[in-house]
Design a protein around this motif. Structure first.
Motif, PDB file in Angstrom:
ATOM      1  N   THR A  79       7.520  21.265   5.602  1.00  0.00           N
ATOM      2  CA  THR A  79       7.590  21.151   6.967  1.00  0.00           C
ATOM      3  C   THR A  79       8.627  20.150   7.462  1.00  0.00           C
ATOM      4  N   GLY A  80       9.263  20.217   8.657  1.00  0.00           N
ATOM      5  CA  GLY A  80       9.955  19.080   9.215  1.00  0.00           C
ATOM      6  C   GLY A  80       9.162  17.910   9.153  1.00  0.00           C
ATOM      7  N   GLU A  81       7.994  18.054   9.746  1.00  0.00           N
ATOM      8  CA  GLU A  81       6.965  16.847  10.088  1.00  0.00           C
ATOM      9  C   GLU A  81       6.499  16.380   8.522  1.00  0.00           C
ATOM     10  N   ASP A  82       6.429  17.129   7.519  1.00  0.00           N
ATOM     11  CA  ASP A  82       5.962  16.592   6.271  1.00  0.00           C
ATOM     12  C   ASP A  82       7.254  15.852   5.623  1.00  0.00           C
ATOM     13  N   ARG A  83       8.479  16.279   5.870  1.00  0.00           N
ATOM     14  CA  ARG A  83       9.782  15.656   5.341  1.00  0.00           C
ATOM     15  C   ARG A  83       9.850  14.232   6.030  1.00  0.00           C
ATOM     16  N   MET A  84       9.563  14.397   7.612  1.00  0.00           N
ATOM     17  CA  MET A  84       9.581  13.269   8.200  1.00  0.00           C
ATOM     18  C   MET A  84       8.787  11.929   7.755  1.00  0.00           C
ATOM     19  N   LEU A  85       7.448  12.478   7.234  1.00  0.00           N
ATOM     20  CA  LEU A  85       6.464  11.468   6.791  1.00  0.00           C
ATOM     21  C   LEU A  85       6.687  11.110   5.459  1.00  0.00           C
ATOM     22  N   ALA A  86       7.067  11.929   4.555  1.00  0.00           N
ATOM     23  CA  ALA A  86       7.501  11.613   3.324  1.00  0.00           C
ATOM     24  C   ALA A  86       8.613  10.725   3.214  1.00  0.00           C
ATOM     25  N   ALA A  87       9.646  10.688   3.746  1.00  0.00           N
ATOM     26  CA  ALA A  87      10.724   9.758   4.063  1.00  0.00           C
ATOM     27  C   ALA A  87      10.009   8.333   4.660  1.00  0.00           C
ATOM     28  N   ALA A  88       9.152   8.500   5.616  1.00  0.00           N
ATOM     29  CA  ALA A  88       8.768   7.226   6.093  1.00  0.00           C
ATOM     30  C   ALA A  88       8.005   6.453   5.216  1.00  0.00           C
ATOM     31  N   ALA A  89       7.214   7.259   4.178  1.00  0.00           N
ATOM     32  CA  ALA A  89       6.566   6.460   3.160  1.00  0.00           C
ATOM     33  C   ALA A  89       7.327   5.880   2.359  1.00  0.00           C
ATOM     34  N   HIS A  90       8.509   6.288   1.943  1.00  0.00           N
ATOM     35  CA  HIS A  90       9.325   5.675   1.089  1.00  0.00           C
ATOM     36  C   HIS A  90      10.213   4.365   1.823  1.00  0.00           C
ATOM     37  N   ALA A  91      10.503   4.630   3.129  1.00  0.00           N
ATOM     38  CA  ALA A  91      11.166   3.601   3.935  1.00  0.00           C
ATOM     39  C   ALA A  91      10.232   2.454   4.405  1.00  0.00           C
ATOM     40  N   ILE A  92       9.014   2.660   4.676  1.00  0.00           N
ATOM     41  CA  ILE A  92       8.127   1.816   5.282  1.00  0.00           C
ATOM     42  C   ILE A  92       7.724   1.111   3.967  1.00  0.00           C
ATOM     43  N   ALA A  93       7.987   1.331   2.818  1.00  0.00           N
ATOM     44  CA  ALA A  93       7.638   0.491   1.585  1.00  0.00           C
ATOM     45  C   ALA A  93       8.511  -0.746   1.346  1.00  0.00           C
TER      46      ALA A  93
END
Length: 174
Positions: A79-93
């Motif tokens: 979902t859109g929320e899943d995609r945002m959280l997955a992107a955040a996982a990469h960016a917050i690293a």
């Protein structure tokens, strides 16, 4: 009870608002809505009284396109929320090393397999970089400049709903 009311005049419940809110979040993540319009439509969805009011919020939004086929055995498309959280996982690293993606994997990974896989990939990548830096007595830290670029690329892939795998890393977390 008066049965002369049209379907559009029936009052809506919170459960009926949820799919509309999810669709708005998906449309915002896809770039179909700007921030101000997203805020306005969220307000309208939350305060809608009837089916007609709620339908007007998403009437001009077409169904979300699927950018890539979902690999077999990996459940539904993210979902859109899943995609945002997955992107955040990469960016917050980038600022937190492996800690940020690990927290996202443990918290949101239970709800979404896609988020869990992408967060685990980010954890593995940054643990590999940390080990490289330790083994080379700090010289491997130069590789972190490349890590920022790869994390940005991975975040873009995750926003598009596609899986990203970092090259040449130890896959310690599955």
């Amino acid at each position: 009870m008066d049965s002369r009311y049209a379907v559009g005049d029936l009052r809506v419940s919170d459960a009926e608002r949820e799919p509309v809110i999810e669709r708005l979040q998906d449309a915002y993540a896809e770039g179909r809505l700007d921030h101000d319009e997203f805020d306005m439509r969220m307000h309208l969805a939350m305060t809608a009284k009837t089916q007609s009011d709620l339908g007007a919020v998403t009437r001009d939004l077409v169904p979300a396109p699927r950018l890539a086929p979902v690999p077999a055995g990996h459940g539904e498309a993210p979902t859109g929320e899943d995609r945002m959280l997955a992107a955040a996982a990469h960016a917050i690293a980038v600022p937190t090393l492996f800690v940020g993606p690990l927290v996202l994997m443990l918290v949101s990974g239970k709800r979404s397999e896609y988020v869990r896989r992408q967060a685990a990939e980010a954890v593995n990548f940054h643990v590999t970089l940390l080990l490289l830096t330790i083994v080379t007595f700090g010289i491997g830290g130069v590789v972190y400049a490349v890590a920022w670029i790869l994390s940005a690329v991975a975040a873009i892939y995750a926003l598009a709903g596609q899986s990203f795998r970092y090259p040449w890393i130890l896959r310690l977390v599955k």
